[in-house]
Design an enzyme around this catalytic site. Structure first.
Site, PDB file in Angstrom:
ATOM      1  N   SER A 237       0.817  -1.209   0.000  1.00 39.37           N
ATOM      2  CA  SER A 237       0.000   0.000   0.000  1.00 39.37           C
ATOM      3  C   SER A 237       0.860   1.273   0.000  1.00 39.37           C
ATOM      4  O   SER A 237       1.724   1.397  -0.849  1.00 39.37           O
ATOM      5  CB  SER A 237      -0.939  -0.066   1.202  1.00 39.37           C
ATOM      6  OG  SER A 237      -2.069   0.679   0.930  1.00 39.37           O
ATOM      7  N   HIS A 379      -7.582  -5.683   0.111  1.00 39.96           N
ATOM      8  CA  HIS A 379      -6.360  -4.913   0.236  1.00 39.96           C
ATOM      9  C   HIS A 379      -5.549  -5.461   1.428  1.00 39.96           C
ATOM     10  O   HIS A 379      -5.931  -5.259   2.583  1.00 39.96           O
ATOM     11  CB  HIS A 379      -6.796  -3.468   0.504  1.00 39.96           C
ATOM     12  CG  HIS A 379      -5.679  -2.484   0.563  1.00 39.96           C
ATOM     13  ND1 HIS A 379      -4.928  -2.166  -0.536  1.00 39.96           N
ATOM     14  CD2 HIS A 379      -5.205  -1.729   1.590  1.00 39.96           C
ATOM     15  CE1 HIS A 379      -4.035  -1.248  -0.190  1.00 39.96           C
ATOM     16  NE2 HIS A 379      -4.185  -0.975   1.093  1.00 39.96           N
TER      17      HIS A 379
HETATM   18  C1  GCU Z   1      -5.314   4.902   1.783  1.00 36.20           C
HETATM   19  C2  GCU Z   1      -4.703   5.675   0.637  1.00 36.20           C
HETATM   20  C3  GCU Z   1      -3.905   4.761  -0.296  1.00 36.20           C
HETATM   21  C4  GCU Z   1      -2.912   3.931   0.491  1.00 36.20           C
HETATM   22  C5  GCU Z   1      -3.629   3.209   1.595  1.00 36.20           C
HETATM   23  C6  GCU Z   1      -2.703   2.440   2.549  1.00 36.20           C
HETATM   24  O1  GCU Z   1      -6.329   4.056   1.298  1.00 36.20           O
HETATM   25  O2  GCU Z   1      -5.740   6.358  -0.031  1.00 36.20           O
HETATM   26  O3  GCU Z   1      -3.208   5.523  -1.267  1.00 36.20           O
HETATM   27  O4  GCU Z   1      -2.226   3.062  -0.365  1.00 36.20           O
HETATM   28  O5  GCU Z   1      -4.320   4.134   2.415  1.00 36.20           O
HETATM   29  O6  GCU Z   1      -1.542   2.756   2.677  1.00 36.20           O
HETATM   30  O7  GCU Z   1      -3.230   1.535   3.216  1.00 36.20           O
END
Ligand code: GCU
Length: 400
Positions: A237, A379
């Site tokens: 992420s 995710h």
């Molecule tokens: C949020 C953000 C993302 C990121 C994510 C994370 O959703 O909008 O860009 O990748 O956090 O780091 O879990």
């Protein structure tokens, strides 16, 4: 102005877009050899990514000291775990710590090594009260139970596969908050008054975090048990965006892994699917440079897209992975970001990845130097992802 619920998740609403070529030179002609890419064009593409996304990394520290605070056998003799503290001195500040958790397999050294930052502190990697709790600022809502992130690291699985693992917590490098730069590792090389008066994003968190990965690499190079030619950097992420930036700016990292990195990571912004740069800049104003704070309408005119960042990894190994339910990160956009590196990998004689069919849940592609997989699920980073990454890295090193 999109947010997670109102973002575009409809493929039919993706605009037709043209991706700039990383091989196009300022005079409109195209780079035609890998030698030309390495000697001049790569540097230009790196400057574009720096200017439009992540800014400058902090300078390397002037002095680093290293203390092993504890060591013990773990997982029934699969390996050793050390608690290590790096301490940095710089021109404007000294005594800044970075705490690492280091796992080394038992067996015949040298071992390949995975490095990466964690979100929730080193104590979240394994439920063992011998791992110290953070003694630095830690956001209360993120202070997790011991071992809460164990499934994201599976250290015993890495040891079983013969991999060492080194991780540290990203908050210790720069707190993940708008004013984080003031208390970050940028203090080593930038005067405090400058950081106190800087705009958000003038000293980006993603650069501070990537700098931490470079310091882990410096440390790994001092360990005789680790083969420093076989270091894989990975991140999930926001830390996947960070792993890509660390890999782009440090060619010692021979395998670079982006797990569900999404917008500002592997996903193409010009698709306007899922998260947008505009959302990211409003929500996390400290992640990207002020130059990135563009109006949504300016996206199609941007002189780059995320395949520029990904292309900086060539001729090293690059893996991108998505998850079917992670539409915010745009799985198809992440895959097409990887496809966008074809022209640069072709210059070093590497096979292309076809743009279609787009891999679906459970599919993976591995052509020896680039990898993509799409996990069924949310995710996250799981043991399934690690299995793919370790297989990919081992095969790449075997043939290198
Ligand atoms: C949020 C953000 C993302 C990121 C994510 C994370 O959703 O909008 O860009 O990748 O956090 O780091 O879990």
């Amino acid at each position: 102005m999109s947010d997670i619920s109102s973002a575009n998740y409809d493929e039919t609403l993706v605009p037709s877009y043209t991706l700039p070529s990383p091989l196009e030179k300022e005079d409109g002609s195209f780079v035609s050899s890998f030698q030309e890419w390495e000697s001049s064009q790569r540097g230009k593409v790196l400057e574009i990514v720096k200017k439009h996304l992540f800014g400058e990394l902090p300078a390397a520290p002037e002095k680093v000291s290293c203390q092993v605070l504890a060591e013990k056998e773990v997982f029934g003799g699969l390996g050793k775990r050390r608690v290590v503290r790096l301490t940095f001195d710089g021109r404007f500040a000294s005594g800044i710590n970075f705490d690492l958790l280091v796992y080394v397999p038992n067996g015949t050294a040298p071992f390949p090594c995975a490095i990466g930052l964690n979100f929730k502190g080193n104590h979240s990697v394994e439920a063992d009260s011998d791992i110290p709790l953070p003694d630095y600022f830690f956001p209360a809502d993120e202070l997790s139970e011991r071992g809460a992130s164990h499934g994201r690291w599976v250290p015993e699985y890495l040891l079983e596969r013969g991999f060492a693992l080194v991780t540290g917590c990203y908050h210790q490098l720069m707190h993940d908050e708008a004013d984080g730069a003031k208390k970050s590792v940028f203090r080593l090389s930038v005067p405090q008054e400058t950081l106190d008066t800087a705009q958000h994003g003038e000293y980006t968190a993603i650069s501070a975090w990537a700098w931490g990965l470079h310091r882990i690499m410096d440390y790994v190079e001092t360990l005789p048990e680790i083969d420093s030619k076989k270091v894989m950097v990975s991140g999930h992420s926001r830390l996947g965006k960070t792993a890509l930036w660390a890999g782009a700016t440090d060619t010692r990292l021979s395998v670079v892994i982006s797990n569900n990195s999404g917008c500002g990571g592997a996903a193409l912004s010009k698709r306007e699917f899922g998260e947008t740069l505009d959302f990211m800049n409003r929500t996390f104003p400290h992640w990207l440079t002020p130059q990135a704070k563009i109006d949504e309408k300016a996206v199609q005119a941007m002189p780059y897209d995320q395949h520029f960042l990904l292309s900086l990894i060539a001729p090293r190994a690059l893996a991108v992975a998505s998850a079917t339910e992670d539409l915010w990160a745009d799985p198809k956009g992440e895959f097409l970001g990887l496809v966008g590196t074809n022209s640069v990998y072709a210059l070093c004689g590497r096979p292309e990845i076809a743009a279609s069919p787009v891999p679906q849940g459970g599919d993976s592609i591995d052509n020896g130097i680039r990898h993509y997989h799409c996990r069924v699920g949310k995710h996250d980073i799981t043991r399934y992802d690690w299995e793919k990454y370790l297989d990919f890295a081992l095969r790449f090193w075997e043939r290198a």
